[in-house]
Scaffold this active site. Structure first.
Site, PDB file in Angstrom:
ATOM      1  N   LYS A  53       1.284  -2.906  -7.292  1.00 24.70           N
ATOM      2  CA  LYS A  53       2.488  -2.771  -8.095  1.00 24.70           C
ATOM      3  C   LYS A  53       3.676  -3.469  -7.456  1.00 24.70           C
ATOM      4  O   LYS A  53       4.423  -4.176  -8.113  1.00 24.70           O
ATOM      5  CB  LYS A  53       2.808  -1.278  -8.299  1.00 24.70           C
ATOM      6  N   ASN A  62       2.241  -0.566   6.483  1.00 25.36           N
ATOM      7  CA  ASN A  62       2.327  -1.533   5.390  1.00 25.36           C
ATOM      8  C   ASN A  62       2.981  -2.789   5.929  1.00 25.36           C
ATOM      9  O   ASN A  62       3.936  -2.706   6.706  1.00 25.36           O
ATOM     10  CB  ASN A  62       3.166  -1.001   4.226  1.00 25.36           C
ATOM     11  N   GLY A  63       2.528  -3.952   5.493  1.00 23.55           N
ATOM     12  CA  GLY A  63       3.113  -5.202   5.953  1.00 23.55           C
ATOM     13  C   GLY A  63       2.083  -6.064   6.654  1.00 23.55           C
ATOM     14  O   GLY A  63       0.870  -5.835   6.551  1.00 23.55           O
ATOM     15  N   CYS A  91       0.837  -1.192   0.000  1.00 23.55           N
ATOM     16  CA  CYS A  91       0.000   0.000   0.000  1.00 23.55           C
ATOM     17  C   CYS A  91       0.874   1.245   0.000  1.00 23.55           C
ATOM     18  O   CYS A  91       2.076   1.171  -0.155  1.00 23.55           O
ATOM     19  CB  CYS A  91      -0.908  -0.012   1.226  1.00 23.55           C
ATOM     20  N   GLU A 102       4.202 -14.511 -20.675  1.00 21.59           N
ATOM     21  CA  GLU A 102       4.051 -13.091 -20.358  1.00 21.59           C
ATOM     22  C   GLU A 102       2.849 -12.485 -21.066  1.00 21.59           C
ATOM     23  O   GLU A 102       2.114 -11.671 -20.485  1.00 21.59           O
ATOM     24  CB  GLU A 102       5.332 -12.337 -20.735  1.00 21.59           C
ATOM     25  N   TRP A 131      -4.591  -1.894   0.731  1.00 18.90           N
ATOM     26  CA  TRP A 131      -5.124  -3.100   0.098  1.00 18.90           C
ATOM     27  C   TRP A 131      -5.449  -4.070   1.214  1.00 18.90           C
ATOM     28  O   TRP A 131      -4.579  -4.411   2.022  1.00 18.90           O
ATOM     29  CB  TRP A 131      -4.097  -3.750  -0.833  1.00 18.90           C
ATOM     30  N   ARG A 151      -0.169   1.858  -7.101  1.00 20.00           N
ATOM     31  CA  ARG A 151       0.223   0.686  -6.327  1.00 20.00           C
ATOM     32  C   ARG A 151      -0.972  -0.207  -6.007  1.00 20.00           C
ATOM     33  O   ARG A 151      -0.807  -1.365  -5.618  1.00 20.00           O
ATOM     34  CB  ARG A 151       0.913   1.125  -5.030  1.00 20.00           C
ATOM     35  N   HIS A 170      -0.641 -32.245 -24.954  1.00 15.74           N
ATOM     36  CA  HIS A 170      -0.682 -32.967 -23.683  1.00 15.74           C
ATOM     37  C   HIS A 170      -1.728 -32.387 -22.740  1.00 15.74           C
ATOM     38  O   HIS A 170      -1.516 -32.305 -21.530  1.00 15.74           O
ATOM     39  CB  HIS A 170       0.703 -32.963 -23.034  1.00 15.74           C
ATOM     40  N   GLU A 230      -4.029  -9.976 -16.211  1.00 19.48           N
ATOM     41  CA  GLU A 230      -3.871  -8.906 -15.232  1.00 19.48           C
ATOM     42  C   GLU A 230      -4.828  -7.743 -15.471  1.00 19.48           C
ATOM     43  O   GLU A 230      -5.432  -7.228 -14.525  1.00 19.48           O
ATOM     44  CB  GLU A 230      -2.430  -8.371 -15.262  1.00 19.48           C
ATOM     45  N   LYS A 234      -0.270 -10.724 -19.080  1.00 16.11           N
ATOM     46  CA  LYS A 234      -0.719  -9.353 -19.304  1.00 16.11           C
ATOM     47  C   LYS A 234      -2.230  -9.311 -19.532  1.00 16.11           C
ATOM     48  O   LYS A 234      -2.924  -8.449 -19.009  1.00 16.11           O
ATOM     49  CB  LYS A 234       0.001  -8.734 -20.519  1.00 16.11           C
TER      50      LYS A 234
END
Length: 608
Positions: free
Chosen positions: A603, A100-101, A2, A481, A74, A27, A504, A488, A485
């Site tokens: 982020k 934060n944490g 955050c 990737e 968050w 973020r 497979h 996300e 994207k």
């Protein structure tokens, strides 16, 4: 995960705090709030929702305070709500904390404090900090905070203020970044330099286990064991316009279009054309050891893990050194075997990714040489690794990484070239590679000039709810990737696979409703990828191909095609990923998604 900002100085604090929160919106967050000391006491305003919702709330009263703390959250412990939003307050309404944490032993601490008579109002782990500091407070906020932190297990970046200590903010860090900015008659503490860059470029990063006492005129740093620490100032080279949209509708699109520049920055001054090699000054102390490396381990998360996977192909191909790629979140928990001659590269855009930091520290504990690849100067990985390389991508605001990924790929290509030339790669081969590397930024620019082609493809498939991405060799990580994207930012289910693995299992998913993105460039596995395309078409799948310019053979086999310029095989991911970034972006826009702040994502992931 955050945003934290604290201000103390001579200006009105509230506008500065709100602007700082806005600078950290990228973020990710679900609620916001602030606390200031006014004549009538400690005022705390907070709300679920966006910063604009907080501004509406703040508009209902007048503020004059010149100090305060603020936060975007968050949710981890407790759902998003007005009560669970930060700051958190003690029983008396005199101490405010933003954090934060994760406090891992918060339940035990809460039960202890409740037995002592403390009354809790929220479901969060953070609230225990406010009550714990209150429990130890006897007029000295610094000492109370220090004592409280000795009881805490977990990670934290905190800022604390107290009604009875109106001239100071106390900040501390363990595992979650904090930076102090020095201004004229003012200081700012934040979890991200983006929040303070308007006011100063002179900063000090707190290290783990350090606590700072900040006033408008000065600040002091000491350890939680009361050992004084001299501040180490660093100059931030980012400018304010680098964190603005500059006319683009989204930061992500701006950053996609910045890639020709950021790739040039990643290469600048690092290539020796005559000798056909790369020189990376960040690794110069290890030049004598690098030719004798027996094994390389890459450890990273998310997009950086995909870059590492491409790096594995590059280094094994060019330098013939065995490479393993590890998810940082798994690395330290499985008892990794690290023997003599093993070098561990840790890759992180922010340099603060919690799992990657933990993996790095485990590798160091086992005696490995640790080398970092990161973007943020002064970040924890940059400070704690034995040596490393900056990717020079500049601030990346969009949550979905684009320019940092390609800059990581470029730095990995330079490392592979350098290691290859230290071993078996000839000078002639090296010069050919240097020439190809120098062409990449212009080739990316050429791809971006054809954005409309990708936008047209995106419009065809914007309502599809499933995608499959296929690639071989160097372009298997690109398939991963590309799928990431899309997931996300558009919330579309997508999977990346090695093309040969389609048979497979994933082939069962293919029908006329399944778009399949195939990276089918002219490389050593080109014919095999064409066979995979035939298998998709036999099951009525719709194929979007990323192909090499001039390839007519593939044109009649696929439904949509986007050509990229020809380059050496190990550099192809730098080109093939660009149309996949644009495809994800335009599908997300067409679906009405919040591109820069996708739901549930942050982020910089600074908690496990």
């Amino acid at each position: 995960m955050c945003g934290i900002i604290g201000y103390i100085g001579e200006k009105e604090a509230v506008p500065i705090l709100v602007e700082g929160l806005k600078r950290m919106e990228y973020r990710g967050y679900d609620s916001a709030g602030l606390a200031v000391i006014e004549k009538e006491g400690l005022i705390c305003e907070k709300t679920v929702g966006k910063i604009t919702d907080l501004e509406v709330l703040l508009g209902k009263r007048r503020f004059s305070s010149t100090m305060g703390i603020a936060h975007t959250r968050w949710a981890t412990h407790g759902e998003p709500s007005d009560f669970n939003a930060h700051p958190h307050i003690d029983c008396k309404g005199e101490i405010a904390v933003v954090h934060n944490g994760i406090i891992e032993n918060y339940m035990a601490l809460r039960e202890l404090l409740e037995r002592k008579g403390h009354q809790f109002r929220t479901e969060t782990d953070t609230e225990v900090l406010a009550h714990l500091i209150e429990e130890y407070y006897q007029g000295d906020l610094t000492e109370a905070t220090r004592m409280a932190l000795t009881q805490v297990e977990g990670t934290y970046g905190i800022a604390v203020l107290c009604l009875h200590n109106p001239g100071q903010i106390v900040a501390a860090r363990k595992g979650s970044p904090l930076v102090i900015g020095k201004g004229q008659g003012e200081h700012i503490v934040a979890s991200d330099v983006a929040a303070l860059i308007r006011y100063t470029n002179q900063v000090v990063y707190l290290e783990d286990g350090e606590l700072a006492v900040i006033t408008k005129d000065d600040f002091t740093i000491s350890t939680t064991e009361k050992v004084k620490v001299p501040p180490k100032f660093q100059e931030i080279s980012w400018s304010l316009d680098m964190i603005e949209k500059s006319g683009f509708p989204h930061f992500m699109l701006k950053e996609i279009f910045e890639q020709p520049t950021t790739l040039r920055n990643a290469v600048r001054g690092r290539l020796n054309e005559e000798e056909g090699t790369a020189r990376l000054n960040g690794l110069r102390l290890y030049y004598d050891d690098l030719p004798h490396i027996k094994r390389i381990i890459f450890t990273a998360c998310g997009t950086s893990w995909h870059a590492a996977l491409a790096g594995e192909y590059m280094i094994e191909d060019l330098a013939h050194i065995p490479v393993e790629v590890e998810y940082a979140s798994e690395f330290r928990y499985r008892g990794p075997l690290i023997d003599e001659g093993t070098v561990v590269f840790v890759i992180s855009q922010s340099g603060e990714t919690a799992d990657t930091l933990a993996a790095m520290r485990e590798a160091k504990r086992k005696g490995a040489t640790t080398l970092g690849i990161c973007n943020v100067v002064g970040s924890t990985i940059a400070r704690e690794t034995d040596a490393g390389v900056y990717i020079h991508a500049g601030p990346e605001i969009g949550v979905a990484s684009t320019k940092a990924f390609t800059s990581q790929l470029m730095v990995l290509a330079l490392i592979a070239l350098m290691l290859g030339r230290m071993r078996d790669l000839s000078a002639e081969q090296g010069r050919e590679m240097v020439e190809a590397i120098n062409r990449i930024p212009d080739q990316v620019e050429a791809i971006l000039s054809r954005e409309k082609e990708i936008k047209k493809i995106a419009s065809t498939f914007a309502q599809s709810n499933n995608f499959l991405y296929l690639g071989r060799s160097y372009n298997f990580p690109v398939a991963l990737e590309g799928a990431l994207k899309l997931k996300e930012i558009s919330y579309v289910h997508a999977e990346g696979y090695p093309a040969a693995e389609m048979k497979h299992g994933p082939i069962a998913l293919i029908d006329e409703n399944m778009p399949v993105v195939v990276i089918a460039i002219r490389d050593s596995l080109y014919d095999k990828v064409l066979n995979n395309i035939e298998e998709v078409k036999a099951r009525k799948g719709m194929v979007i191909a990323i192909a090499t310019e001039g390839d007519r053979r593939i044109k009649g086999m696929v439904d949509h095609i986007f050509y990229v310029p020809k380059t050496l095989e190990f550099l192809t991911p730098l080109l093939t990923v660009i149309p996949l970034q644009l495809l994800a972006y335009h599908i997300a826009v067409l679906r009405g998604c919040h591109v820069d702040q996708p739901r549930n994502l942050a982020k910089s992931v600074t908690v496990e």
